[in-house]
Design an enzyme around this catalytic site. Sequence first.
Site, PDB file in Angstrom:
ATOM      1  N   LYS A  79     -15.497 -14.822  -6.442  1.00 45.63           N
ATOM      2  CA  LYS A  79     -14.210 -14.306  -6.938  1.00 45.63           C
ATOM      3  C   LYS A  79     -13.786 -15.129  -8.154  1.00 45.63           C
ATOM      4  CE  LYS A  79      -9.538 -13.118  -5.261  1.00 45.63           C
ATOM      5  NZ  LYS A  79      -8.588 -13.148  -4.120  1.00 45.63           N
ATOM      6  N   SER A 159      -6.291  -8.710  -3.002  1.00 40.88           N
ATOM      7  CA  SER A 159      -6.711  -8.922  -4.369  1.00 40.88           C
ATOM      8  C   SER A 159      -8.227  -9.083  -4.535  1.00 40.88           C
ATOM      9  CB  SER A 159      -6.037 -10.178  -4.928  1.00 40.88           C
ATOM     10  OG  SER A 159      -6.408 -11.315  -4.182  1.00 40.88           O
ATOM     11  N   SER A 183      -5.481 -10.897   1.243  1.00 44.33           N
ATOM     12  CA  SER A 183      -6.438 -10.507   0.200  1.00 44.33           C
ATOM     13  C   SER A 183      -7.908 -10.601   0.561  1.00 44.33           C
ATOM     14  CB  SER A 183      -6.204 -11.337  -1.058  1.00 44.33           C
ATOM     15  OG  SER A 183      -5.154 -10.787  -1.789  1.00 44.33           O
TER      16      SER A 183
END
Length: 493
Positions: A79, A159, A183
């Site tokens: 990420k 997210s 998330s």
Amino acid sequence: MTDLTTLGIAAIRDGVRDGQFKAREVAEAFNAKVAGARALNAFLVETPDHALAAADAADAARAAGETLKPLAGVPIGMKDLFATKGVATTAASKILEGFVPPYESTVSQNLWNAGAGMLGKLNLDQFAMGSSNETSAFGNVISPWRRPNDTAALAPGGSSGGSSTAVSAGLAPGATGTDTGGSIRQPAAFTGISGIKPTYGRCSRWGTIAFASSLDQAGPMARDVRDCAIMLEAMAGFDAKDATSLKLDVPNWEAALSTDLKGKRVGVPKEYRVDGMPGEIEALWQQGIDWMRDAGAEIVEVSLPHTKYALPAYYIIAPAEASSNLARYDGVRYGLRDLPEGAGLQDMYAATRAAGFGDEVKRRILIGTYVLSAGFYDAYYTQAQKVRTLIARDFERAFEQCDVLLTPTAPSAAFALGEKQADPLAMYLNDVFTVPASLAGLPAMSVPGGLDKDGLPLGLQIIGKPLDEQGVLNAGLAIEQRAGFTARPQAWW
Ligand code: GLN
């Protein structure tokens, strides 16, 4: 020969160790998948050479007869909230465009130390603020899933939507995520994969771009529970560079996996039966309860009376912390600098922040600054902190009666991109089931439970006692075994 990209983390690890295939072949296969899936916009940066170098190191170690590292030969997605040395890191924000960290985050370093390689940096909601990936400054990620006979682009969740997409589309066997209010879990649920947020403090936050520091926690997203356990073992561990890091050894979660829940009590919180919850989610939850019973657990109804205050408290505390954390982006030290002709320092700060932050980030900064302002601090921030304590106490009481809790992960399946963008509150409601465990710092995971009427994945959430990742993983594995979830998105990209 098998398509190596159909394999998960455990299968790749074992196959490389046993000489069934070379780590290099695995890295090459995934690199090709990544390069062929740009329509999904899951990766902000591709790093095929990083994956190849780690693979070559694994192959060389095997050839030399060395014991292989736990993730030798396993390429993963990272990420883009984790700082990676020499590799652009932006948190999907214009304000960090061009920032190349001179250091490595602890979590990513731990993964490289365990032998993993990096396929690339994954797109996300800007500064991890969002539930659909639509707040990314570099275009939203598109879910690999579609409704039947419908080409509408769906949200991959957020997210960590680049991570969920990469794993569910078979571009990576695993990916890192971060979870501040859901998330990891909500995107995992939307894309039919597994993801665990460990107890707050298990994974170091050092080098992870901060959103809300008292809530932020890293964790793995992968195809199944075992792969999550393997990856979490590599990511977690005490780090003196993070003052909230827990000084505890990392348990051997994979070795202690078990689907036998005899003697365990599974709590079902009655307050999670929220108004307007779709019948399919309700039905899946009931199915999950039956699976837990089938695995030998006793089911108990429990009460978490302050649940309805969790979302409003979260949307005060998280923006408050964000407004403080994001004060550092001032055009002086990192990324973007907007210095209008003849402007002074204050003008530069203002121009940089106006140009660099997206709308959702600005909204959070405005809310956070407001709730922390002298006149409103007690009315909002102090109250929210009190609510947070009450929520943590609710969980403590519930865990006197049970070992883990079972709930749905999200109140719906994946929605269409654009569907909730106009109404921030509708978007925030998506976090209703994930935020309470975040406020209490508890380990929680999402595992796929089934498909809705449109063939889209739905997830079940397991919440555990502090430090009981094992209990969470085992309950997750018991569900995984019974759900037999094998659905994968049909490639259209
Ligand atoms: N959707 C939540 C938010 O927008 C949670 C985000 C997260 O966990 N990073 O704040």
